[in-house]
Design a protein around this motif. Structure first.
Motif, mmCIF file in Angstrom:
data_model
loop_
_atom_site.group_PDB
_atom_site.id
_atom_site.type_symbol
_atom_site.label_atom_id
_atom_site.label_comp_id
_atom_site.label_asym_id
_atom_site.label_seq_id
_atom_site.Cartn_x
_atom_site.Cartn_y
_atom_site.Cartn_z
ATOM 1 N N VAL A 19 0.844 -1.201 0.000
ATOM 2 C CA VAL A 19 0.000 0.000 0.000
ATOM 3 C C VAL A 19 0.885 1.260 0.000
ATOM 4 C CG1 VAL A 19 -1.651 1.311 1.395
ATOM 5 C CG2 VAL A 19 -1.987 -1.144 1.056
ATOM 6 N N LEU A 20 2.003 1.186 0.725
ATOM 7 C CA LEU A 20 2.914 2.338 0.769
ATOM 8 C C LEU A 20 3.503 2.628 -0.615
ATOM 9 C CD1 LEU A 20 4.478 4.449 2.481
ATOM 10 C CD2 LEU A 20 6.263 2.742 2.741
ATOM 11 N N GLU A 21 3.931 1.567 -1.309
ATOM 12 C CA GLU A 21 4.506 1.758 -2.651
ATOM 13 C C GLU A 21 3.462 2.326 -3.610
ATOM 14 O OE1 GLU A 21 7.872 -1.785 -2.683
ATOM 15 O OE2 GLU A 21 5.756 -2.287 -2.976
ATOM 16 N N LEU A 22 2.231 1.837 -3.475
ATOM 17 C CA LEU A 22 1.169 2.360 -4.324
ATOM 18 C C LEU A 22 0.947 3.850 -4.027
ATOM 19 C CD1 LEU A 22 -1.391 2.343 -6.125
ATOM 20 C CD2 LEU A 22 -2.645 1.524 -4.143
ATOM 21 N N ALA A 23 0.883 4.190 -2.743
ATOM 22 C CA ALA A 23 0.656 5.583 -2.358
ATOM 23 C C ALA A 23 1.764 6.472 -2.936
ATOM 24 C CB ALA A 23 0.608 5.694 -0.840
ATOM 25 N N GLU A 24 3.010 6.013 -2.829
ATOM 26 C CA GLU A 24 4.135 6.807 -3.356
ATOM 27 C C GLU A 24 3.994 6.993 -4.858
ATOM 28 O OE1 GLU A 24 7.843 5.064 -2.126
ATOM 29 O OE2 GLU A 24 7.782 6.130 -0.212
ATOM 30 N N LYS A 25 3.559 5.926 -5.520
ATOM 31 C CA LYS A 25 3.423 5.952 -6.975
ATOM 32 C C LYS A 25 2.405 6.986 -7.441
ATOM 33 C CE LYS A 25 3.348 2.530 -10.488
ATOM 34 N NZ LYS A 25 3.079 1.242 -10.956
ATOM 35 N N ILE A 26 1.331 7.132 -6.680
ATOM 36 C CA ILE A 26 0.281 8.060 -7.125
ATOM 37 C C ILE A 26 0.362 9.404 -6.386
ATOM 38 C CG2 ILE A 26 -1.274 6.210 -7.870
ATOM 39 C CD1 ILE A 26 -2.889 6.740 -5.293
ATOM 40 N N GLY A 27 1.471 9.607 -5.663
ATOM 41 C CA GLY A 27 1.708 10.915 -5.044
ATOM 42 C C GLY A 27 0.999 11.156 -3.725
ATOM 43 N N ALA A 44 8.158 -1.814 11.725
ATOM 44 C CA ALA A 44 8.554 -1.619 13.124
ATOM 45 C C ALA A 44 8.131 -0.274 13.704
ATOM 46 C CB ALA A 44 10.067 -1.773 13.256
ATOM 47 N N CYS A 45 8.306 0.793 12.952
ATOM 48 C CA CYS A 45 8.063 2.121 13.554
ATOM 49 C C CYS A 45 6.570 2.434 13.659
ATOM 50 C CB CYS A 45 8.792 3.205 12.761
ATOM 51 S SG CYS A 45 8.028 3.599 11.169
ATOM 52 N N ARG A 46 5.782 1.918 12.753
ATOM 53 C CA ARG A 46 4.334 2.013 12.704
ATOM 54 C C ARG A 46 3.791 3.394 12.325
ATOM 55 N NH1 ARG A 46 3.480 -2.930 13.812
ATOM 56 N NH2 ARG A 46 1.276 -2.827 13.397
ATOM 57 N N VAL A 47 4.670 4.338 11.981
ATOM 58 C CA VAL A 47 4.122 5.659 11.620
ATOM 59 C C VAL A 47 3.433 5.645 10.250
ATOM 60 C CG1 VAL A 47 5.768 6.986 13.020
ATOM 61 C CG2 VAL A 47 6.248 6.632 10.629
ATOM 62 N N CYS A 48 3.676 4.597 9.458
ATOM 63 C CA CYS A 48 3.059 4.543 8.120
ATOM 64 C C CYS A 48 1.664 3.910 8.175
ATOM 65 C CB CYS A 48 3.956 3.751 7.178
ATOM 66 S SG CYS A 48 3.973 1.993 7.532
ATOM 67 N N ILE A 49 1.102 3.873 9.353
ATOM 68 C CA ILE A 49 -0.206 3.232 9.564
ATOM 69 C C ILE A 49 -1.302 3.821 8.651
ATOM 70 C CG2 ILE A 49 -1.077 4.728 11.411
ATOM 71 C CD1 ILE A 49 -1.438 1.986 12.951
ATOM 72 N N CYS A 66 1.694 -4.001 4.092
ATOM 73 C CA CYS A 66 0.356 -4.442 3.659
ATOM 74 C C CYS A 66 0.307 -4.560 2.132
ATOM 75 C CB CYS A 66 -0.683 -3.426 4.150
ATOM 76 S SG CYS A 66 -2.346 -3.814 3.624
ATOM 77 N N PRO A 67 0.114 -5.772 1.596
ATOM 78 C CA PRO A 67 0.058 -5.894 0.133
ATOM 79 C C PRO A 67 -1.253 -5.339 -0.421
ATOM 80 C CG PRO A 67 -0.278 -8.027 1.183
ATOM 81 C CD PRO A 67 -0.046 -7.050 2.293
ATOM 82 N N VAL A 68 -1.174 -4.764 -1.598
ATOM 83 C CA VAL A 68 -2.396 -4.281 -2.252
ATOM 84 C C VAL A 68 -3.199 -5.491 -2.720
ATOM 85 C CG1 VAL A 68 -3.254 -3.068 -4.285
ATOM 86 C CG2 VAL A 68 -1.353 -2.112 -3.006
ATOM 87 N N GLU A 69 -4.482 -5.499 -2.367
ATOM 88 C CA GLU A 69 -5.340 -6.597 -2.812
ATOM 89 C C GLU A 69 -6.579 -6.035 -3.470
ATOM 90 O OE1 GLU A 69 -5.993 -9.207 0.507
ATOM 91 O OE2 GLU A 69 -3.837 -9.645 0.551
#
Ligand code: FES
Length: 249
Positions: A19-27, A44-49, A66-69
């Protein structure tokens, strides 16, 4: 292609992203501390919740792991997310009150003070140093020790590791700057890893420039003969290359 909704927008995306990679991809900006694209995600840090809604059920999860599903809906900044992220940053601020990156994050999220007891640590135990050492450098010189409040990252038996190259990759990726490297003339010291290593002297200018063990490691791993080149410091190497290009020698 998978179809998902992120912050109210429907997007189509290839399989295999988090989900993080997707978010980065779409800005879409999600804060992170322990994520690095070169190594596996650890959460570990959990700030990307983020909040993920699937089949009507909502859960909070770390977006880096979290994988995109297909069919999921992701909210990166819902009230639930904002509240939880603030709490996480408040805890991190209590642990590492002097870490600039956490102070900045706290400011951004309007966390003014922390209610938890202050610890004055520098390390957030995110394990990014260990992952770089293991997955990219390939030596596994450091790891977690102890449990609970005594947990820390260190070398085996808290003595100088035989395999540490002193390359500094761990310090380079550490988000809080907890790992300090001290270069003193012909030695490199890393107190956190109980390590002191001799450095190589440049054959051209006489400057000590990089730990001997790291240079030996590069020689062993190189497919070409780089021996002559590694006897020179980076500045002299550049000069030699420039001379070769300009004058042909
Ligand atoms: S960046 Fe995802 S948990 Fe740290």
């Amino acid at each position: 292609m998978l179809k998902i909704v992120i912050d109210g927008k429907e997007v189509e995306v290839e399989e295999g992203l988090s989900v993080l990679e997707l978010a980065e991809k779409i800005g879409v900006k999600i804060p992170t501390l322990c994520y690095h694209p070169a190594v596996s995600a650890y959460g570990a840090c959990r700030v990307c919740i983020v909040e993920v809604i699937e089949k009507g059920l909502s859960k909070l999860t770390t977006s880096c792991t979290c994988p995109v599903e297909s069919g999921i809906e992701v909210k990166t900044n819902s009230e639930k997310v904002k509240k939880t992220r603030k709490l996480i940053v408040e805890m991190l601020l209590a642990r590492c009150p002097d870490a600039k990156i956490i102070q900045d994050l706290a400011k951004q999220l309007h966390v003014e003070k922390t209610r938890a007891p202050q610890k004055n640590e520098n390390c957030i135990l995110c394990g990014l140093c260990m992952r770089i050492c293991r997955e990219i450098i390939g030596v596994d010189a450091i790891g977690f020790a102890n449990r609970g409040h005594k947990r820390k990252v260190t070398t085996p038996f808290e003595i100088q590791s035989d395999v540490c190259l002193g390359c500094g990759a761990c310090a380079f990726v550490c988000p809080t700057g907890a790992i300090k490297i001290e270069d003193v003339e012909d030695k490199r010291k890393i107190d956190m890893w109980h390590t002191e290593l001799g450095k190589v002297k440049c054959e051209r200018c006489g400057r000590y420039f990089f730990p001997e063990s790291a240079v030996e490691y590069v020689k062993r791993k190189s497919l070409q003969d780089v021996d002559g080149f590694l006897k020179l410091c980076p500045d002299c190497r550049k000069r030699v290359l420039a001379n070769k290009l300009v004058c042909g020698w």
